[in-house]
Design a protein around this motif. Structure first.
Motif, mmCIF file in Angstrom:
data_model
loop_
_atom_site.group_PDB
_atom_site.id
_atom_site.type_symbol
_atom_site.label_atom_id
_atom_site.label_comp_id
_atom_site.label_asym_id
_atom_site.label_seq_id
_atom_site.Cartn_x
_atom_site.Cartn_y
_atom_site.Cartn_z
ATOM 1 N N UNK A 104 18.018 25.442 10.175
ATOM 2 C CA UNK A 104 17.004 25.896 9.220
ATOM 3 C C UNK A 104 17.552 27.016 8.342
ATOM 4 N N UNK A 105 18.297 27.934 8.962
ATOM 5 C CA UNK A 105 18.873 29.049 8.209
ATOM 6 C C UNK A 105 19.872 28.548 7.171
ATOM 7 N N UNK A 106 20.683 27.565 7.563
ATOM 8 C CA UNK A 106 21.654 27.000 6.620
ATOM 9 C C UNK A 106 20.964 26.273 5.482
ATOM 10 N N UNK A 107 19.896 25.539 5.804
ATOM 11 C CA UNK A 107 19.131 24.840 4.763
ATOM 12 C C UNK A 107 18.551 25.836 3.774
ATOM 13 N N UNK A 108 18.002 26.940 4.304
ATOM 14 C CA UNK A 108 17.443 27.979 3.440
ATOM 15 C C UNK A 108 18.531 28.623 2.580
ATOM 16 N N UNK A 109 19.706 28.846 3.182
ATOM 17 C CA UNK A 109 20.819 29.430 2.444
ATOM 18 C C UNK A 109 21.265 28.508 1.312
ATOM 19 N N UNK A 110 21.391 27.219 1.605
ATOM 20 C CA UNK A 110 21.816 26.269 0.571
ATOM 21 C C UNK A 110 20.797 26.207 -0.564
ATOM 22 N N UNK A 111 19.501 26.265 -0.204
ATOM 23 C CA UNK A 111 18.457 26.254 -1.234
ATOM 24 C C UNK A 111 18.546 27.497 -2.105
ATOM 25 N N UNK A 112 18.820 28.641 -1.458
ATOM 26 C CA UNK A 112 18.938 29.885 -2.220
ATOM 27 C C UNK A 112 20.162 29.869 -3.126
ATOM 28 N N UNK A 113 21.280 29.333 -2.639
ATOM 29 C CA UNK A 113 22.481 29.233 -3.462
ATOM 30 C C UNK A 113 22.241 28.319 -4.663
ATOM 31 N N UNK A 114 21.505 27.238 -4.437
ATOM 32 C CA UNK A 114 21.173 26.321 -5.528
ATOM 33 C C UNK A 114 20.271 27.019 -6.547
ATOM 34 N N UNK A 115 19.345 27.823 -6.031
ATOM 35 C CA UNK A 115 18.447 28.566 -6.918
ATOM 36 C C UNK A 115 19.216 29.567 -7.764
ATOM 37 N N UNK A 116 20.211 30.217 -7.172
ATOM 38 C CA UNK A 116 21.019 31.173 -7.912
ATOM 39 C C UNK A 116 21.865 30.465 -8.979
ATOM 40 N N UNK A 117 22.277 29.245 -8.674
ATOM 41 C CA UNK A 117 23.071 28.496 -9.643
ATOM 42 C C UNK A 117 22.208 28.026 -10.808
ATOM 43 N N UNK A 118 21.008 27.571 -10.513
ATOM 44 C CA UNK A 118 20.071 27.117 -11.543
ATOM 45 C C UNK A 118 18.722 27.760 -11.251
ATOM 46 N N UNK A 119 18.301 28.760 -12.017
ATOM 47 C CA UNK A 119 17.083 29.524 -11.702
ATOM 48 C C UNK A 119 15.863 28.628 -11.555
ATOM 49 N N UNK A 120 15.151 28.827 -10.425
ATOM 50 C CA UNK A 120 13.925 28.076 -10.166
ATOM 51 C C UNK A 120 12.867 29.026 -9.652
ATOM 52 N N UNK A 121 11.620 28.643 -9.862
ATOM 53 C CA UNK A 121 10.516 29.466 -9.403
ATOM 54 C C UNK A 121 9.435 28.546 -8.864
ATOM 55 N N UNK A 122 9.159 28.651 -7.563
ATOM 56 C CA UNK A 122 8.107 27.858 -6.931
ATOM 57 C C UNK A 122 6.893 28.738 -6.692
ATOM 58 N N UNK A 123 5.748 28.336 -7.249
ATOM 59 C CA UNK A 123 4.520 29.123 -7.164
ATOM 60 C C UNK A 123 3.417 28.249 -6.600
ATOM 61 N N UNK A 124 2.612 28.794 -5.682
ATOM 62 C CA UNK A 124 1.510 28.038 -5.076
ATOM 63 C C UNK A 124 0.196 28.789 -5.257
ATOM 64 N N UNK A 125 -0.860 28.045 -5.593
ATOM 65 C CA UNK A 125 -2.197 28.621 -5.741
ATOM 66 C C UNK A 125 -3.215 27.492 -5.749
ATOM 67 N N UNK A 126 -4.479 27.848 -5.644
ATOM 68 C CA UNK A 126 -5.519 26.849 -5.875
ATOM 69 C C UNK A 126 -5.446 26.396 -7.331
ATOM 70 N N UNK A 127 -5.894 25.171 -7.590
ATOM 71 C CA UNK A 127 -5.776 24.599 -8.934
ATOM 72 C C UNK A 127 -6.450 25.458 -9.994
#
Length: 297
Positions: free
Chosen positions: A75-98
């Motif tokens: 899980x930690x490695x998956x999170x790390x890879x996701x973060x590295x991908x985010x740093x390479x291409x900026x992404x922003x995930x936001x959650x809320x009620x519609x």
């Protein structure tokens, strides 16, 4: 220093989940005998028996403990890879009620994309519990919630005040009231929304103090579903956010009654993890939300 490589970790996890050499091999894309050989090598390497193989495969106590650590590492490695991908291409995930996604984030998202042309924003719908859980495990960068859940490690930034109101069908007896204290409505059956789950304990406490037995026959997953049931059935009235009721009033036959109680004055927050991996674009989002929604005094 003893180390397990990625294939060995994947093998241990597959065995712990499948409890079968054959099924583990299918998960890993290798033969049953290859899994058995890997397991022999891992056990020789670490000096512990991970699983017994007489009949059914059964993990030993040491095997269960090692598998749990391997899952955590994966899980930690998956999170790390996701973060590295985010740093390479900026992404922003936001959650809320519609409703909050539409009301509070539309212009802010537009400004974020103007300021960051390569940014990709993903908007997700979720209840407040889902938002808190996803923020804390790093699945999303930020979320919008009402009320302070007092979760350690969660950073809450207030951005605007929203009132809770009562929503009801236009045939309900309380439609002659434009404003009322909640105590005047507490004996009516209520339709709740999971999005405002934090007010249910408040309502329960009011009922206990008044000696009233609450009738709460229906809990809906969103403001949208809550409004539909209020407008189309006689199940009950609904505590909800005024902005949500106002949005849906245009398309549904509903009446809105304002609540005069102090607890009905709700603080809305944008939340993120207090420590660990908060990106520059998430920080910018919070700054824009506060600047746009906080009234000038």
């Amino acid at each position: 220093m003893l180390q397990l490589d990625s294939k060995e970790i994947e093998t241990i996890i597959a065995l712990s989940r499948e409890l079968s050499l054959t099924a583990a091999g299918q998960r890993l894309g290798i033969s049953r005998s290859a899994v058995s050989q890997r397991l022999d090598k891992i056990e020789h390497k670490i000096g512990y028996t991970i699983a017994t193989r007489k009949g059914h495969l059964i993990l030993t106590n040491e095997g269960r403990e090692i598998a749990a650590h391997c899952i955590t590492m994966q899980h930690a490695l998956t999170s790390l890879h996701a973060k590295l991908e985010q740093l390479r291409e900026p992404r922003l995930d936001i959650m809320a009620d519609e409703v909050l996604l539409k009301r509070d984030l539309t212009l802010v998202s537009q400004q974020m994309l103007i300021n960051n042309p390569s940014l990709k924003i993903r908007l997700r719908r979720g209840t407040f519990s889902e938002i808190i859980r996803n923020v804390m495990d790093g699945t999303i960068d930020a979320g919008l919630i009402a009320g302070d859940p007092h979760v350690p490690g969660l950073r809450l930034v207030p951005y605007r005040i929203e009132r809770v109101c009562l929503m009801m069908s236009c045939s309900h007896p309380l439609t002659n009231r434009r404003e009322l204290p909640f105590s005047d409505a507490i004996r009516w059956p209520m339709i709740h929304s999971e999005t405002l789950e934090h007010i249910i304990p408040i309502i329960d406490d009011i009922a206990n103090k008044m000696g009233v037995k609450l009738s709460q026959p229906l809990i809906c997953p969103s403001f949208d579903v809550q409004t539909y049931y209020v407008a189309k059935t006689d199940i009950g009235i609904a505590p909800t956010l005024e902005s949500a009721a106002q949005v849906y009033q245009a398309n549904h036959s509903i009446h809105i009654a304002h609540l005069s109680d102090e607890w009905a004055r709700n603080q809305l927050y944008i939340c993120e993890r207090e420590i660990g991996g908060n990106s520059a674009v998430a920080t910018e989002l919070i700054q824009l939300m506060v600047a746009r929604h906080t009234p000038i005094r």
